[in-house]
Design an enzyme around this catalytic site. Structure first.
Site, PDB file in Angstrom:
ATOM      1  N   TYR A 144      46.685   5.379   1.650  1.00 41.17           N
ATOM      2  CA  TYR A 144      47.984   5.908   1.253  1.00 41.17           C
ATOM      3  C   TYR A 144      48.570   6.630   2.454  1.00 41.17           C
ATOM      4  CZ  TYR A 144      51.502   8.804  -1.113  1.00 41.17           C
ATOM      5  OH  TYR A 144      52.672   9.418  -1.488  1.00 41.17           O
ATOM      6  N   ASP A 239      46.315   7.877  10.707  1.00 43.66           N
ATOM      7  CA  ASP A 239      46.933   8.798   9.760  1.00 43.66           C
ATOM      8  C   ASP A 239      45.886   9.842   9.383  1.00 43.66           C
ATOM      9  OD1 ASP A 239      48.093  10.194   7.755  1.00 43.66           O
ATOM     10  OD2 ASP A 239      48.600   8.454   6.494  1.00 43.66           O
ATOM     11  N   LYS A 267      49.360  18.428   5.601  1.00 47.82           N
ATOM     12  CA  LYS A 267      48.434  19.199   4.767  1.00 47.82           C
ATOM     13  C   LYS A 267      47.926  20.468   5.474  1.00 47.82           C
ATOM     14  CE  LYS A 267      47.874  15.608   1.493  1.00 47.82           C
ATOM     15  NZ  LYS A 267      47.814  14.181   1.641  1.00 47.82           N
TER      16      LYS A 267
END
Ligand SMILES: *Cc1c(COP(=O)(O)O)cnc(C)c1O
Length: 427
Positions: A144, A239, A267
């Site tokens: 994702y 990523d 994050k």
């Protein structure tokens, strides 16, 4: 603030917010029941609107590596707040953050801040296309990378949990520019490069997947991916929105000794506030506006409040270097799960590195999307609810990673292991 219960708040939310949630991963549809509302969080603990205290294994989906509401991060935000919330001009925090990131993640020579991980990955993909003058992107099923059009194809996380790994609303003509391959399979990647000569702008992956549950790369896999990208003139994009600063100060790229061309972060680098970043080789990054032809922007990018929180979070990590401690916590939970499941005769797989892991209810070793989907999701739902009844909050999906923080050390982790073991025995 209202003193309504979670059920009362959720009834109101359902009238006004689609599904009652502002991000589908927060919904409980795949595990049953309705989500609780949280009114406060500190350390390893969430306090719900119903005054329940829960040990949190979600950690706001990754950012809270120091636990919730850490005093140092709070103080940094308070100091920044005194000077103003947004200036619309360059501010000193941006330079400080760029220095920190480039020092801790050496493959990043230049970096640009965004307000979310989605913007970071979307921008990195555009930059790869603009730099190589090629159109196609390779991604891996179950990874994702946020919810932009090019990347929401065979996606993990909430897209998978709620049954739409290929979202509606993405034109087939866009989707054709994204090639989806199985993870941990270098031969499939080599074949895709051969089938599309000089067309692949970049290969984007979570170097360890966290969004179909946790799946580390096989030994040698990432080196093979690096070699194939170099050979075919495609950019390698790691990523590390989830893994960055989570498993090591320098991310998975440090652990595995791989130098990607571009890296995306998010994050943890926001310390609980909305922040993302993408960076990498200076010659590639200099293709961004205003220096180059690839456009990317953000009204609140580099926001002083958000960066003050992120800088405090990264400085704490540098000071404490907590990764060995976090790994010990991860191993403690992993062993508790394995021994309780074994005693009960339930087949489980518990991939774990440091403070990231997942519990898959299957006898099949987990290497990719297909093996992750052999997990018994109904059994996970019962496990989830038994843990929640006992006071431990797991991600409400069979296909998510669990996170621990330094605040879990001590009483919280021991209690959580007891609750999880009892939950497994009750299945
Ligand atoms: C969370 C995540 C994103 C998206 O970040 P947002 O801040 O939610 O937009 C992208 N990539 C990975 C690997 C993620 O885990």
């Amino acid at each position: 603030m209202s003193s309504q219960t979670s059920d009362q708040l959720f009834a109101r939310a359902l009238q006004l917010i689609p599904g009652g949630v502002n991000s589908p991963v927060r919904a409980f549809r795949s595990v049953g029941g309705s989500p609780f509302f949280v009114k406060a969080a500190r350390g390893a603990t969430l306090i719900t609107a119903d005054d329940r205290e829960l040990i949190d294994f979600v950690c706001t989906w990754g950012p809270a590596i120091h636990g919730h509401n850490h005093p140092r991060i709070k103080a940094a935000i308070a100091t920044a707040l005194e000077s103003g919330t947004s200036f619309g001009t360059p501010n000193p925090y941006e330079v400080e953050m760029a220095e920190l990131i480039t020092r801790l993640v050496p493959s990043i020579q230049k970096v640009r801040m965004t307000s979310s991980g989605t913007e970071a990955t979307m921008s990195a993909v555009r930059l790869a296309r603009g730099f190589t003058r090629r159109d196609k992107i390779i991604k891996f099923s179950g990874c994702y990378h946020g919810h932009s059009d090019s990347l929401l194809i065979k996606a993990g996380s909430g897209a998978l949990t709620h049954g739409h790994p290929d979202s509606a609303g993405i034109p087939a003509s866009f989707a054709r520019e994204t090639i989806v391959l199985p993870f941990n399979n270098a031969a499939a990647l080599a074949a895709a490069f051969t089938a599309h000569p000089d067309q692949i702008a970049g290969v984007i992956l979570e170097p360890y997947i966290g969004n179909v549950g946790f799946i580390p790369a096989d030994p040698g896999y990432l080196a093979a991916v690096r070699q194939l990208c170099t050979q075919h003139g495609a950019l390698l994009i790691f990523d590390e929105v989830m893994t960055g600063f989570r498993l090591a100060l320098g991310g998975v790229q440090q652990l595995e000794g791989i130098t990607p061309d571009l890296t995306t972060l998010g994050k943890i680098i926001g310390g609980g506030l909305p922040v993302g970043a993408f960076g990498g080789r200076a010659d590639i990054m200099d293709h961004l506006a205003p220096l180059g032809p690839v456009y990317q922007a953000g009204t609140l990018s580099g926001n002083p409040l958000a960066l003050s929180a992120g800088i405090a979070s990264l400085r704490l990590l540098e000071e404490l270097n907590p990764y060995a401690r976090l790994d010990a916590l991860g191993q403690q939970v992993r062993e508790a799960v394995l021994s309780a499941a074994k005693a009960k005769g339930i087949p489980v797989q518990v991939p774990q590195r440091g403070s990231m892991f997942s519990v898959f209810f299957t006898a099949t070793p987990i290497r990719d999307y297909d093996s992750a989907l052999t997990s018994d999701a109904a059994l996970f739902g019962r496990f989830f609810r038994a843990c929640l009844d006992g006071g431990v909050y797991l991600p409400p999906s069979a296909y998510e990673a669990y996170f621990l923080s330094t605040a879990h050390e001590g009483a919280a982790i021991d209690r959580a292991c007891d609750v999880i073991s009892a939950a497994l025995r009750s299945l």
